[in-house]
Design a protein around this motif. Structure first.
Motif, mmCIF file in Angstrom:
data_model
loop_
_atom_site.group_PDB
_atom_site.id
_atom_site.type_symbol
_atom_site.label_atom_id
_atom_site.label_comp_id
_atom_site.label_asym_id
_atom_site.label_seq_id
_atom_site.Cartn_x
_atom_site.Cartn_y
_atom_site.Cartn_z
ATOM 1 N N UNK A 65 -0.870 18.716 8.572
ATOM 2 C CA UNK A 65 -1.314 17.454 7.991
ATOM 3 C C UNK A 65 -0.859 16.286 8.858
ATOM 4 N N UNK A 66 -1.750 15.318 9.156
ATOM 5 C CA UNK A 66 -1.320 14.110 9.872
ATOM 6 C C UNK A 66 -0.315 13.335 9.024
ATOM 7 N N UNK A 67 0.538 12.588 9.695
ATOM 8 C CA UNK A 67 1.550 11.789 9.006
ATOM 9 C C UNK A 67 1.093 10.347 8.875
ATOM 10 N N UNK A 68 1.264 9.783 7.681
ATOM 11 C CA UNK A 68 1.046 8.358 7.439
ATOM 12 C C UNK A 68 2.369 7.769 6.955
ATOM 13 N N UNK A 69 2.869 6.767 7.660
ATOM 14 C CA UNK A 69 4.074 6.053 7.247
ATOM 15 C C UNK A 69 3.639 4.705 6.692
ATOM 16 N N UNK A 70 4.080 4.396 5.478
ATOM 17 C CA UNK A 70 3.661 3.164 4.809
ATOM 18 C C UNK A 70 4.849 2.238 4.607
ATOM 19 N N UNK A 71 4.674 0.971 4.956
ATOM 20 C CA UNK A 71 5.720 -0.048 4.844
ATOM 21 C C UNK A 71 5.420 -0.976 3.676
ATOM 22 N N UNK A 72 6.382 -1.133 2.789
ATOM 23 C CA UNK A 72 6.199 -2.061 1.677
ATOM 24 C C UNK A 72 6.407 -3.498 2.138
ATOM 25 N N UNK A 73 6.032 -4.441 1.286
ATOM 26 C CA UNK A 73 6.225 -5.851 1.591
ATOM 27 C C UNK A 73 7.504 -6.381 0.978
ATOM 28 N N UNK A 74 7.580 -7.694 0.831
ATOM 29 C CA UNK A 74 8.652 -8.389 0.117
ATOM 30 C C UNK A 74 10.039 -7.850 0.417
ATOM 31 N N UNK A 75 10.588 -8.120 1.607
ATOM 32 C CA UNK A 75 11.919 -7.609 1.947
ATOM 33 C C UNK A 75 12.973 -8.063 0.948
ATOM 34 N N UNK A 76 13.789 -7.102 0.524
ATOM 35 C CA UNK A 76 14.818 -7.400 -0.459
ATOM 36 C C UNK A 76 14.341 -7.355 -1.893
ATOM 37 N N UNK A 77 13.043 -7.144 -2.101
ATOM 38 C CA UNK A 77 12.460 -7.187 -3.448
ATOM 39 C C UNK A 77 11.618 -5.953 -3.736
ATOM 40 N N UNK A 78 10.638 -5.659 -2.890
ATOM 41 C CA UNK A 78 9.750 -4.518 -3.091
ATOM 42 C C UNK A 78 10.455 -3.227 -2.660
ATOM 43 N N UNK A 79 9.769 -2.108 -2.878
ATOM 44 C CA UNK A 79 10.358 -0.813 -2.569
ATOM 45 C C UNK A 79 9.250 0.198 -2.298
ATOM 46 N N UNK A 80 9.657 1.464 -2.158
ATOM 47 C CA UNK A 80 8.704 2.544 -1.927
ATOM 48 C C UNK A 80 7.734 2.698 -3.100
ATOM 49 N N UNK A 81 8.052 2.165 -4.257
ATOM 50 C CA UNK A 81 7.154 2.302 -5.409
ATOM 51 C C UNK A 81 5.777 1.714 -5.107
ATOM 52 N N UNK A 82 5.760 0.599 -4.363
ATOM 53 C CA UNK A 82 4.490 -0.031 -3.993
ATOM 54 C C UNK A 82 3.648 0.905 -3.140
ATOM 55 N N UNK A 83 4.242 1.428 -2.078
ATOM 56 C CA UNK A 83 3.485 2.250 -1.135
ATOM 57 C C UNK A 83 3.149 3.618 -1.721
ATOM 58 N N UNK A 84 4.015 4.147 -2.565
ATOM 59 C CA UNK A 84 3.709 5.418 -3.215
ATOM 60 C C UNK A 84 2.497 5.261 -4.136
ATOM 61 N N UNK A 85 2.430 4.159 -4.875
ATOM 62 C CA UNK A 85 1.291 3.916 -5.756
ATOM 63 C C UNK A 85 0.005 3.719 -4.963
#
Length: 289
Positions: free
Chosen positions: A26-46
């Protein structure tokens, strides 16, 4: 799905989720969330979790965010190095990079340094010039009739001089309605990637990002150097990173395409989920992977 604590070369530990397992086919996709210090992996997982049957999707809390280590520096250079270490940890030479909002800024800088590592680039609701972006965000927070914000607090937030974590949480809290489109069937106060999570708000990261990183972030003249296939996504009603910012990026990157979501605000993946997923899937299917 597997959860990991990945220790980096400088001793910092990042919280990482790998969706879709370690399957090398499977190809790899790395996703970066926004809002440093506020957002988290929950954004990119969703946003990208639905792809895990076809891709390995790596989402994580960036250094200084979520439950990853609060170990500075919080510079783009350090965040780029962290991506490189996660790529190596995942065991691939090339991957797809996706960044939304502030994650888009880091993604653009990564592409300009490590373009040879990228199979494709996905940018969602972002900008290419930090100073203009900061002023746009401050302007809309002070002039929009949709919210009632404290001018002094908004000034502190967008210039990176927040007093403490509570100051940060309050500043973001009073801006909630700006992130959603002005549509009758969409709740402007619904939880999104910039909803403060109790106990997981780090003003120091935001302060570093907007007092040090953003004033020197300007990649407009360098966009033409990015040759990798790029999908630029934006909500038509985004007030924080307006349509014109994504249009500028798409016009600057030669091998790019612009996807505009007519009923979305700052996050089309949330506001128009089915359309977003269909458009992203079509783009990914067109890649020679």
């Amino acid at each position: 799905m597997t959860e990991h604590r990945v220790e980096l070369s400088d001793g910092a530990t990042l919280y990482v989720k790998l969706l879709g397992g370690f399957s090398p086919e499977k190809p790899l996709l790395i996703a970066l969330h926004g809002a440093p210090g506020l957002a988290s992996h929950r954004e990119t997982e969703a946003t990208y979790g639905y792809l895990q049957s076809r891709f390995r999707v790596l989402v994580y809390d960036a250094r200084g965010s979520g439950i990853s280590d609060l170990k500075p520096p919080y510079t783009h250079e350090r965040w780029i190095a962290d991506i490189e270490e996660l790529r190596a940890w995942a065991g691939v030479e090339r991957f797809i990079l996706a960044g939304g909002s502030y994650g888009g800024f880091v993604s653009l800088d990564y592409a300009l340094v490590h373009q040879d590592r990228l199979l494709a680039l996905i940018l969602r609701d972002t900008w290419a010039w930090g100073t203009r972006g900061m002023m746009q965000a401050l302007k809309v927070s002070l002039t929009s009739k949709r919210i009632r914000a404290d001018p002094e607090r908004q000034y502190r937030m967008w210039t990176g001089i927040l007093l403490d974590d509570q100051d940060f949480a309050q500043g973001v809290g009073e801006m909630q309605a700006l992130f959603a489109p002005d549509a009758p069937d969409i709740d402007p106060n619904a939880e999104h990637e910039n909803t403060p999570r109790k106990g997981i708000v780090h003003a120091a990261t935001q302060n570093w990002a907007f007092s040090q990183n953003m004033p020197k972030f300007d990649v407009r003249s360098r966009l033409k150097a990015i040759r990798v296939r790029t999908l630029v996504v934006v909500g038509r009603h985004d007030l924080i990173t307006p349509f014109e910012c994504s249009q500028e990026i798409a016009q600057g990157i030669p091998n790019s395409e612009l996807a505009v979501f007519e009923r979305s605000g700052h996050n089309p993946a949330k506001d128009e989920t089915k359309l977003f997923q269909a458009r992203l899937s079509a783009f990914l299917s067109s890649l020679a992977l």
